[in-house]
Design a protein around this motif. Structure first.
Motif, mmCIF file in Angstrom:
data_model
loop_
_atom_site.group_PDB
_atom_site.id
_atom_site.type_symbol
_atom_site.label_atom_id
_atom_site.label_comp_id
_atom_site.label_asym_id
_atom_site.label_seq_id
_atom_site.Cartn_x
_atom_site.Cartn_y
_atom_site.Cartn_z
ATOM 1 N N LEU A 104 -9.207 1.387 0.450
ATOM 2 C CA LEU A 104 -9.718 0.611 1.584
ATOM 3 C C LEU A 104 -10.533 -0.620 1.175
ATOM 4 N N LEU A 133 1.231 4.018 -3.050
ATOM 5 C CA LEU A 133 1.002 5.448 -2.843
ATOM 6 C C LEU A 133 2.212 6.269 -3.279
ATOM 7 N N ILE A 186 0.838 -1.204 0.000
ATOM 8 C CA ILE A 186 0.000 0.000 0.000
ATOM 9 C C ILE A 186 0.868 1.247 0.000
ATOM 10 N N ASP A 189 -6.721 9.159 -1.904
ATOM 11 C CA ASP A 189 -6.091 7.891 -2.276
ATOM 12 C C ASP A 189 -6.427 6.760 -1.308
ATOM 13 N N ILE A 190 -6.220 7.012 -0.019
ATOM 14 C CA ILE A 190 -6.423 5.950 0.972
ATOM 15 C C ILE A 190 -7.884 5.471 1.014
ATOM 16 N N ILE A 198 -3.424 12.313 -0.417
ATOM 17 C CA ILE A 198 -3.229 10.889 -0.111
ATOM 18 C C ILE A 198 -4.191 10.445 0.982
ATOM 19 N N ARG A 199 -4.337 11.280 1.996
ATOM 20 C CA ARG A 199 -5.168 10.908 3.150
ATOM 21 C C ARG A 199 -6.650 10.880 2.809
ATOM 22 N N TYR A 249 -3.149 -2.374 -6.164
ATOM 23 C CA TYR A 249 -3.448 -1.081 -5.544
ATOM 24 C C TYR A 249 -3.245 0.056 -6.536
#
Length: 319
Positions: A234, A119, A115, A229-230, A225-226, A199
């Motif tokens: 999930l 990223l 992961i 992307d994340i 990203i927070r 991913y």
């Protein structure tokens, strides 16, 4: 039977017939419409049945006293004798601790590493550099297990290896305390690049309008990203974690066995290697089958538990 009961039985049968007929017609229509697809998938179904379900016939060997002259079903029925023998084995505790420790280290670190790598690669702006980075990171996946262990032995040779010279005359391959760390670090180095591909595919499907809207609101790279992307990763991460939990005790036999020696055997003896020693080398086929069945049942329980928790927490599950 009274007339009222007879009438209720007739009504129930009629309702069942009415409900089942549309279902049968739907299945028939589906098969007539997609028979080409079912024909294409038929060899795969046959392969799974032949190599995954037919061998289950031999599971009964775990409950019988194996006699080579009588076959799988001809031996005396002994019930849970071999399971009890394994649980009462003085090595049982150490074997379980080694298996769980190595598995959890590999599972946890091997779950987050792809992961993070995905990223990072996703932040590379140049397509050429991005493609080169992907190629370099997933190439180790194609190295065979034998070659990988040979590389570890060469690199960690005391005094002369690239890494071994930093530890003097201490052999890390013979250090029981370093075994699990060598195992999971080499696993991540070898497979993180390959595992991050899925991913990266999930990241590539994100609508660019989300990035543009976040940038308009003043989001920086870390905020993107927070918050973009994340969350997109999930669902994929949840499914892969559930699938990985199904093999939580399935430490790879080949690599552990090749890395194993008399100095680190106290930390490297796991269920797979112990089963090989007592089953193949020791000709205790019923005993080894019982150990393998116990391993499979525990893995299945972890899979069900992980799927249940994921479904309750995030509404993500495989069934």
């Amino acid at each position: 039977m009274s007339s009222a009961q007879t009438e209720q039985a007739v009504v129930a049968e009629s309702v069942h017939r009415v409900r089942s007929e549309p279902r049968k017609r739907a299945v028939g229509d589906h098969l007539r419409r997609y028979w080409q697809l079912w024909l294409m998938v038929l060899p795969a179904i046959g392969f799974i049945v032949l190599f995954a379900y037919v061998p289950m016939y031999g599971i009964q060997l775990a409950f019988r006293e194996f006699d080579v002259t009588k076959g799988l079903t001809g031996g005396e029925w002994v019930g849970l004798k071999y399971f009890t023998q394994f649980f009462n084995n003085p090595q049982f505790g150490q074997i379980m601790v080694n298996t769980i420790t190595i598995s959890l280290w590999t599972l946890v670190m091997g779950f987050f590493a792809p992961i993070v790598l995905a990223l990072l690669i996703n932040q590379i702006g140049s397509k050429q550099i991005k493609g080169l980075t992907q190629t370099i990171t997933y190439m180790p996946h194609f190295i065979s297990t034998v070659v990988m262990v040979a590389i570890l032995q060469i690199f960690l040779t005391p005094g002369s290896g690239i890494l071994g010279r930093f530890f003097g005359q201490t052999s890390l391959m013979g250090d029981a305390g370093a075994f699990k760390h060598l195992y999971w670090i080499s696993e991540i180095w070898q497979h993180a690049g390959w595992n991050c591909i899925i991913y990266l595919a999930a990241l590539s499907s994100i609508d660019m309008a989300l990035y543009e809207a976040a940038k308009i609101d003043g989001a920086g790279r870390l905020q993107l990203i927070r918050h973009v992307d994340i969350p997109a990763l999930l669902p994929t991460a949840g499914i892969l974690l559930i699938l990985n939990m199904g093999g939580v005790l399935g430490v790879g036999f080949e690599k552990v066995y090749l890395m194993q020696n008399t100095l680190n055997i106290t930390a490297s003896e796991v269920i797979a290697t112990y089963t090989y020693r007592v089953g193949i080398l020791g000709n205790q086929f019923s005993y080894s089958t019982a150990i393998g069945l116990f391993n499979s049942v525990v893995n299945f329980a972890f899979l069900i538990l992980a799927n249940f928790i994921a479904k309750r927490v995030s509404n993500t599950s495989i069934f």
